[in-house]
Motif scaffolding. Structure first.
Motif, PDB file in Angstrom:
ATOM      1  N   ILE A 290     103.608  27.631 -17.220  1.00  0.00           N
ATOM      2  CA  ILE A 290     103.532  26.695 -16.096  1.00  0.00           C
ATOM      3  C   ILE A 290     102.841  27.340 -14.907  1.00  0.00           C
ATOM      4  CG2 ILE A 290     104.913  25.484 -14.365  1.00  0.00           C
ATOM      5  CD1 ILE A 290     106.956  24.910 -16.557  1.00  0.00           C
ATOM      6  N   GLN A 291     103.263  28.557 -14.574  1.00  0.00           N
ATOM      7  CA  GLN A 291     102.686  29.232 -13.421  1.00  0.00           C
ATOM      8  C   GLN A 291     101.219  29.567 -13.657  1.00  0.00           C
ATOM      9  OE1 GLN A 291     104.528  29.414 -10.783  1.00  0.00           O
ATOM     10  NE2 GLN A 291     103.072  30.442  -9.452  1.00  0.00           N
ATOM     11  N   ALA A 292     100.868  29.920 -14.897  1.00  0.00           N
ATOM     12  CA  ALA A 292      99.469  30.224 -15.219  1.00  0.00           C
ATOM     13  C   ALA A 292      98.587  28.990 -15.069  1.00  0.00           C
ATOM     14  CB  ALA A 292      99.371  30.780 -16.636  1.00  0.00           C
ATOM     15  N   VAL A 293      99.096  27.835 -15.516  1.00  0.00           N
ATOM     16  CA  VAL A 293      98.335  26.584 -15.381  1.00  0.00           C
ATOM     17  C   VAL A 293      98.145  26.238 -13.904  1.00  0.00           C
ATOM     18  CG1 VAL A 293      98.409  24.097 -15.791  1.00  0.00           C
ATOM     19  CG2 VAL A 293      99.014  25.675 -17.621  1.00  0.00           C
ATOM     20  N   ILE A 294      99.204  26.420 -13.102  1.00  0.00           N
ATOM     21  CA  ILE A 294      99.092  26.155 -11.667  1.00  0.00           C
ATOM     22  C   ILE A 294      98.049  27.059 -11.033  1.00  0.00           C
ATOM     23  CG2 ILE A 294     100.327  26.302  -9.463  1.00  0.00           C
ATOM     24  CD1 ILE A 294     102.859  25.459 -10.953  1.00  0.00           C
ATOM     25  N   LYS A 295      98.040  28.317 -11.411  1.00  0.00           N
ATOM     26  CA  LYS A 295      97.052  29.259 -10.873  1.00  0.00           C
ATOM     27  C   LYS A 295      95.638  28.859 -11.288  1.00  0.00           C
ATOM     28  CE  LYS A 295      99.608  32.267  -8.671  1.00  0.00           C
ATOM     29  NZ  LYS A 295      99.453  32.486  -7.218  1.00  0.00           N
ATOM     30  N   LEU A 296      95.484  28.413 -12.527  1.00  0.00           N
ATOM     31  CA  LEU A 296      94.164  27.997 -13.003  1.00  0.00           C
ATOM     32  C   LEU A 296      93.660  26.777 -12.233  1.00  0.00           C
ATOM     33  CD1 LEU A 296      94.467  28.422 -16.884  1.00  0.00           C
ATOM     34  CD2 LEU A 296      92.932  29.668 -15.366  1.00  0.00           C
ATOM     35  N   ILE A 297      94.544  25.787 -12.044  1.00  0.00           N
ATOM     36  CA  ILE A 297      94.138  24.570 -11.342  1.00  0.00           C
ATOM     37  C   ILE A 297      93.772  24.882  -9.893  1.00  0.00           C
ATOM     38  CG2 ILE A 297      94.939  22.332 -10.519  1.00  0.00           C
ATOM     39  CD1 ILE A 297      96.618  22.098 -13.042  1.00  0.00           C
ATOM     40  N   SER A 298      94.567  25.732  -9.242  1.00  0.00           N
ATOM     41  CA  SER A 298      94.288  26.068  -7.844  1.00  0.00           C
ATOM     42  C   SER A 298      93.060  26.950  -7.682  1.00  0.00           C
ATOM     43  CB  SER A 298      95.501  26.769  -7.226  1.00  0.00           C
ATOM     44  OG  SER A 298      95.789  27.980  -7.914  1.00  0.00           O
ATOM     45  N   SER A 299      92.596  27.551  -8.780  1.00  0.00           N
ATOM     46  CA  SER A 299      91.442  28.459  -8.713  1.00  0.00           C
ATOM     47  C   SER A 299      90.180  27.860  -9.317  1.00  0.00           C
ATOM     48  CB  SER A 299      91.778  29.777  -9.429  1.00  0.00           C
ATOM     49  OG  SER A 299      92.936  30.377  -8.903  1.00  0.00           O
ATOM     50  N   LEU A 300      90.185  26.541  -9.545  1.00  0.00           N
ATOM     51  CA  LEU A 300      89.044  25.916 -10.217  1.00  0.00           C
ATOM     52  C   LEU A 300      87.735  26.134  -9.464  1.00  0.00           C
ATOM     53  CD1 LEU A 300      90.502  22.521 -11.512  1.00  0.00           C
ATOM     54  CD2 LEU A 300      89.793  24.504 -12.860  1.00  0.00           C
ATOM     55  N   THR A 301      87.774  26.029  -8.135  1.00  0.00           N
ATOM     56  CA  THR A 301      86.539  26.207  -7.361  1.00  0.00           C
ATOM     57  C   THR A 301      86.008  27.635  -7.476  1.00  0.00           C
ATOM     58  OG1 THR A 301      87.892  26.671  -5.400  1.00  0.00           O
ATOM     59  CG2 THR A 301      87.125  24.407  -5.723  1.00  0.00           C
ATOM     60  N   TYR A 302      86.921  28.607  -7.548  1.00  0.00           N
ATOM     61  CA  TYR A 302      86.490  30.002  -7.677  1.00  0.00           C
ATOM     62  C   TYR A 302      86.036  30.318  -9.093  1.00  0.00           C
ATOM     63  CZ  TYR A 302      88.936  30.422  -3.224  1.00  0.00           C
ATOM     64  OH  TYR A 302      89.347  30.258  -1.922  1.00  0.00           O
ATOM     65  N   ILE A 303      86.645  29.635 -10.086  1.00  0.00           N
ATOM     66  CA  ILE A 303      86.289  29.895 -11.480  1.00  0.00           C
ATOM     67  C   ILE A 303      84.839  29.515 -11.749  1.00  0.00           C
ATOM     68  CG2 ILE A 303      86.737  29.152 -13.862  1.00  0.00           C
ATOM     69  CD1 ILE A 303      89.698  28.980 -13.120  1.00  0.00           C
ATOM     70  N   MET A 304      84.371  28.428 -11.110  1.00  0.00           N
ATOM     71  CA  MET A 304      82.989  28.000 -11.305  1.00  0.00           C
ATOM     72  C   MET A 304      82.009  29.059 -10.799  1.00  0.00           C
ATOM     73  SD  MET A 304      83.412  25.160 -12.800  1.00  0.00           S
ATOM     74  CE  MET A 304      81.735  24.533 -12.755  1.00  0.00           C
ATOM     75  N   LYS A 305      82.409  29.775  -9.734  1.00  0.00           N
ATOM     76  CA  LYS A 305      81.527  30.795  -9.173  1.00  0.00           C
ATOM     77  C   LYS A 305      81.731  32.144  -9.854  1.00  0.00           C
ATOM     78  CE  LYS A 305      81.690  28.538  -4.638  1.00  0.00           C
ATOM     79  NZ  LYS A 305      82.102  28.670  -3.208  1.00  0.00           N
ATOM     80  N   ARG A 306      82.984  32.467 -10.133  1.00  0.00           N
ATOM     81  CA  ARG A 306      83.314  33.746 -10.758  1.00  0.00           C
ATOM     82  C   ARG A 306      84.205  33.502 -11.975  1.00  0.00           C
ATOM     83  NH1 ARG A 306      84.963  37.459  -5.490  1.00  0.00           N
ATOM     84  NH2 ARG A 306      82.945  37.287  -4.383  1.00  0.00           N
ATOM     85  N   PRO A 307      83.630  33.428 -13.168  1.00  0.00           N
ATOM     86  CA  PRO A 307      84.426  33.158 -14.380  1.00  0.00           C
ATOM     87  C   PRO A 307      85.536  34.178 -14.623  1.00  0.00           C
ATOM     88  CG  PRO A 307      82.079  32.894 -14.805  1.00  0.00           C
ATOM     89  CD  PRO A 307      82.188  33.488 -13.433  1.00  0.00           C
TER      90      PRO A 307
END
Length: 476
Positions: A290-307
């Motif tokens: 659950i916490q990992a999914v929350i972290k992923l969702i909150s980091s979506l904008t950063y993931i696009m720039k830094r995979p």
């Protein structure tokens, strides 16, 4: 706290004090409307979409009901934000000036919140009221602490959560929780830890419990013998797999744990040790995920720039801490219940209270004022409704509307006059939904009346249109 009725005689216009980005009151309201509407669509769109998937809603829901719920909730949040800035100007014109502190923030927020909440679905009003009551309670506490009127208690949120858990799990053992809450607790702590109605009344003997436990164990063995392997298990147990020895060792270790003895009053299928460890491991996995999914969702904008941010989100320490919190919570509750059954040679609802209080200290792994306050407030709500059912407490009609309006007014009052007293996460939320316009208020004008009003933004001064004001930025 700031006195709501204290005369202040703040002789500034709403442009100079509030909507400093534009001198037009109508344009200010329209600007906030655009920002809040856009963010509300994003927030509720993702929220309802994920909730629909988790609840396995069919195509019919996403074709019609999904859009209706999305638009209604978006309308609620948009009205709340837009009317606040509109009522900010309206109240000033009605009173003639910002003569009272309440006309700057509290009354505009109260008016806007009341109109907004009646736009929302009735099924969501209670949830929103409890949520905002939590924010308001924490805000008032921070305001009092800022003035030195109260002191923080070491691990106070852990103690609060432990007390709430004790009461909750006492009612859980008695099967006296509301249906929705009862269903969730059974999935978390295990339905075998809940006393039946007959047992809750003390009419079940030890022999009955023993026979029930034995029949459950025999049924489980028969079921396990007949249950075919799933494709995943077949793949894991394939002799060609390189890690097959590890699988065999884990299976042997599991069987070894299951063969430990258990008390005759325990209704779980295997030993007490196996029962406790199984619940802990399961909840650690769920909590971590659950916490990992929350972290992923909150980091979506950063993931696009830094995979590579994906790895950081999946391995963040908060994931482990939240998993350890849930694992210890369930493990301690199950284990202490088994120990108390052995010591007292009976199963009792009071065991749930003792185990719940001890298990509540698992929050030391993941301290959270939000979880503690929400748990406590929902407990108060549950006890209140139980009092209404028994006729010992009065029923207040539209209490959810009143609670939400007052709580939101308190929070917005703090957001205007002392935003440093707000929960940081909620302050960021307000800035996000308003396009940072909450930060664009000129709080330096209020420093003589409200000490430390500009604490978060001590150097901020708006870029005024000098055709509509004579204010000049102070030199010091």
């Amino acid at each position: 706290m700031v006195a709501f009725s204290k005369p202040t005689l703040v002789e500034y216009t709403c442009y100079e004090l509030g909507h400093c980005w534009t001198p037009s009151c109508r344009q200010a309201s329209f600007d906030v409307f655009k920002d809040v509407f856009r963010e509300a669509l994003k927030i509720y769109g993702s929220l309802y979409f994920i909730a629909g998937l988790l609840r396995r809603r069919g195509k019919a829901y996403f074709r019609k009901k999904f859009w209706l719920e999305l638009l209604q909730s978006t309308c609620f949040l948009t009205v709340n934000g837009t009317l606040f800035i509109a009522c900010f100007c309206i109240w000033r014109k009605l009173v003639g000036s910002f003569k009272y502190v309440s006309t700057i923030s509290f009354l505009p927020a109260l008016t806007a919140s009341f109109i907004a909440i009646i736009q929302e679905r009735k099924s969501r009003r209670g949830l929103l009221a409890v949520y905002m009551a939590n924010i308001a309670t924490e805000t008032v506490w921070r305001m009092l602490k800022e003035r030195g009127m109260v002191r923080s208690i070491h691990n106070g949120e852990v103690l609060l959560f432990s007390v709430a858990s004790a009461v909750y799990l006492y009612y859980f053992k008695k099967a006296a929780l509301p249906d929705g809450t009862m269903s969730v607790f059974k999935k978390i702590f295990g339905s075998e830890e809940c006393l039946s109605v007959k047992e809750a009344n003390g009419n079940t003997s030890n022999d009955d419990r023993h026979l029930k436990s034995s029949s459950n164990s025999e049924a489980s063995v028969i079921t396990n013998q007949k249950k075919p392997y799933t494709p995943v298990i077949q793949w894991l147990t394939n002799e060609k797999q390189p890690f097959i020895p590890v699988i065999h060792l884990l299976k042997k270790f599991q069987l070894w744990l299951q063969n430990f003895p258990k008390h005759t009053l325990c209704c779980h299928n295997h030993s007490c040790i196996s029962h406790t460890l199984q619940g802990s491991i399961r909840m650690f996995t769920i909590g971590y995920s659950i916490q990992a999914v929350i972290k992923l969702i909150s980091s979506l904008t950063y993931i696009m720039k830094r995979p590579r941010t994906v790895i950081n989100a999946l391995t963040h320490k908060n994931n482990r801490e939240f998993g350890a919190f849930l694992a210890t919570l369930v493990g301690l509750f199950r284990g202490i219940n088994c120990i108390l059954r052995r010591i007292r040679n009976k199963d009792d609802a009071i065991h749930g209270a003792v185990a719940g209080f001890c298990a509540g200290w698992s929050m030391l792994f993941y301290k959270s004022q939000t979880i503690a306050l929400y748990t406590a407030s929902k407990l108060v709500e549950m006890i209140y409704f139980k009092g209404i059912e028994k006729g010992s407490l009065p029923y207040f009609r539209n209490a959810d509307i009143i609670l939400y309006s007052l709580s939101t007014a308190i929070v917005f009052h703090a957001a205007v006059l002392e935003p440093h007293s707000l929960r940081p996460a909620y302050w960021k939320f307000l800035l996000r939904v308003t396009g940072n316009k909450f930060a664009n208020m000129n709080r330096r004008l209020l420093d003589p009346f409200v000490p430390n009003c500009s604490k978060l933004y001590p150097d901020y001064w708006p870029d005024y249109d000098m055709r509509y004001t004579n204010l000049v930025k102070p030199t010091s």
